[in-house]
Write a protein that holds these residues in place. Structure first.
Motif, short mmCIF file in Angstrom:
data_model
loop_
_atom_site.label_atom_id
_atom_site.label_comp_id
_atom_site.label_asym_id
_atom_site.label_seq_id
_atom_site.Cartn_x
_atom_site.Cartn_y
_atom_site.Cartn_z
N LYS A 106 2.48 -1.55 -12.09
CA LYS A 106 3.22 -1.21 -10.88
C LYS A 106 2.73 -2.07 -9.71
N SER B 163 3.24 5.84 -2.86
CA SER B 163 4.43 6.55 -3.31
C SER B 163 4.44 6.69 -4.83
N PHE B 164 4.04 5.61 -5.53
CA PHE B 164 3.98 5.65 -6.99
C PHE B 164 2.96 6.68 -7.47
N SER B 165 1.90 6.85 -6.66
CA SER B 165 0.86 7.81 -7.02
C SER B 165 1.21 9.23 -6.62
N GLY B 166 2.37 9.41 -6.01
CA GLY B 166 2.81 10.75 -5.68
C GLY B 166 2.40 11.22 -4.30
N ILE B 167 2.04 10.27 -3.44
CA ILE B 167 1.67 10.62 -2.07
C ILE B 167 2.76 10.05 -1.15
N GLU B 168 3.32 10.92 -0.29
CA GLU B 168 4.43 10.48 0.57
C GLU B 168 4.02 9.24 1.36
N VAL C 261 8.50 12.70 -6.07
CA VAL C 261 7.16 12.40 -5.54
C VAL C 261 6.13 13.47 -5.97
N LYS C 262 6.54 14.72 -5.98
CA LYS C 262 5.63 15.80 -6.39
C LYS C 262 5.26 15.66 -7.88
N ARG D 131 5.22 12.90 -9.58
CA ARG D 131 4.32 11.75 -9.71
C ARG D 131 2.91 12.16 -9.32
N PHE D 132 2.81 12.95 -8.26
CA PHE D 132 1.49 13.41 -7.81
C PHE D 132 0.80 14.20 -8.92
N MET E 41 0.84 -1.20 0.00
CA MET E 41 0.00 0.00 0.00
C MET E 41 0.88 1.26 0.00
N TRP F 290 -0.38 11.94 -11.89
CA TRP F 290 -1.60 11.15 -11.66
C TRP F 290 -2.80 12.04 -11.42
N ILE G 1 4.78 -4.72 -7.43
CA ILE G 1 4.87 -4.69 -5.96
C ILE G 1 4.58 -6.09 -5.40
N ILE H 120 8.02 6.57 -14.48
CA ILE H 120 7.30 7.24 -13.39
C ILE H 120 8.05 7.06 -12.07
N ASP H 121 8.63 5.86 -11.87
CA ASP H 121 9.42 5.62 -10.67
C ASP H 121 10.56 6.62 -10.53
N LEU I 123 -3.46 16.17 -1.24
CA LEU I 123 -4.83 15.89 -1.68
C LEU I 123 -5.85 16.82 -1.04
N GLN J 201 3.89 1.47 -1.09
CA GLN J 201 4.56 1.57 -2.39
C GLN J 201 3.63 2.11 -3.46
N LEU J 202 2.35 1.72 -3.38
CA LEU J 202 1.38 2.23 -4.34
C LEU J 202 1.15 3.72 -4.12
#
Lengths: 57, 266
Positions: free
Chosen positions: B235, A6-11, B149-150, B152-153, A1, B156, B239, B144-145, A47, A3-4
């Motif tokens: 992705k 993080s991939f979506s851009g959420i710390e 982080v910003k 990537r946010f 979760m 998406w 994982i 994307i990896d 968000l 990792q997902l």
């Protein structure tokens, strides 16, 4: 979760999980204190305003 | 590429081994799913290459589920590419189909399609036509990896904002077989909002694809907003592979580590 997220851009630090027994109140409190501290350091969620002011379709 | 497939299907039908063959048929310039039950219908059988390889694929596995439920005693044949075979293996592991009642007629995808799909295994275990080509790793995920982080946010957020909540990704998905769908649960995802709540809608679906997605890419093809769903689910699959050394459908008979109802994997 994490990792997902993080991939979506959420710390990923915004999600924290730990197994604590129901008999371990002080541990839970300590864990939450640390978590809240970490969240404060991260600042508001990216968000926060994303879903605001949306009208029903 | 369809002649060898036709020969194989003819053999299966004439020997009575299968009741019907679920494949694709070309009629009036259009390609559509079709259940072939007699040999003389086979002239119209195609493998889904209209103007480019694999440009007219359909979720035949979805139709197969309905078919085998309606006729549980009969055996059916089905046209499979590498992804479809993985789908059938995964569906069997989730107890949705009986693999003994299914006869697969496989085709291997050309390199061109494997590259476009970033498919790790663009061929079924056995195939009657096509040639085995190299598997391709997911550059889209790696790209994307490599972002911050910003970034990537923002990426998406931009993608998810385009969603019109048509449920096309779910409706076409050959691995979506639940009777009740979380995406339609008002407690989880509020109704009447477009785009649906970001990122809840898409991450809910992504989580449900964990250990289940067989990377056919029909979701991305169906999406009218061109959201790179396949990349997101790739992705998620990565994982699960990293954590549990499991990829859905690659090892027939192996259950997903998340499939607790069926018992934990060995």
């Amino acid at each position: 979760m994490k990792q997902l997220l993080s991939f979506s851009g959420i710390e990923e630090e915004r999600l924290h999980s730990k197994w604590i027994s129901s008999a371990e109140g002080p541990e839970f409190a300590e864990e939450m204190r640390k978590f809240v501290e970490n969240l404060r350091a991260l600042g508001p969620s990216p968000l926060k305003d994303v879903n605001k002011g949306k009208k029903a379709a | 590429m369809s002649d060898k497939v036709k020969d194989k299907v003819k053999e299966l039908l004439s020997s009575g081994k299968i009741k019907g063959f679920l494949g694709l048929c070309s009629r009036d310039g259009n390609i559509a799913p079709h259940l072939f039950v007699t040999e003389d219908e086979l002239d119209n059988l195609v493998v889904g290459d209209k103007s480019a390889p694999g440009d007219s694929r359909y979720p035949l596995n979805r139709q197969l589920i309905n078919l085998v439920r309606a006729y549980p005693d009969d055996t059916f044949g089905i046209l499979v590419r590498g992804c479809d075979e993985r789908g059938l293996a995964a569906l069997a592991s989730w107890n949705q189909i009986n693999p003994n009642k299914i006869e697969m007629v496989g085709i291997a995808c050309p390199q061109e399609l494997a590259i476009a799909c970033e498919c790790l295994k663009p061929y079924p275990e056995s195939f009657v036509d096509g040639e085995k080509c190299e598997g391709v790793t997911a550059e889209t995920v790696a790209r994307i990896d490599s972002l911050k982080v910003k970034e990537r946010f923002d990426l998406w957020l931009n993608e998810f904002s385009k969603c019109i909540k048509c449920y096309g990704c779910r409706n076409i998905c050959p691995m979506c077989f639940c009777n009740e769908c979380s995406l339609e649960n008002d407690e989880l995802i509020r109704k009447g909002e477009i785009p649906p709540e970001i990122p809840t809608f898409h991450l809910t679906r992504a989580v449900h694809m964990a250990g289940r997605c067989i990377d056919c890419g029909l979701c991305s093809e169906a999406c009218p907003a061109d959201i790179p769903l396949r990349t997101l689910y790739k992705k998620v699959a990565d994982i699960i592979y990293k954590q549990y050394n499991f990829r859905a459908g690659y090892d027939a008979g192996q259950k997903s580590p998340l499939n607790f109802l069926g018992g934990l994997p060995e």
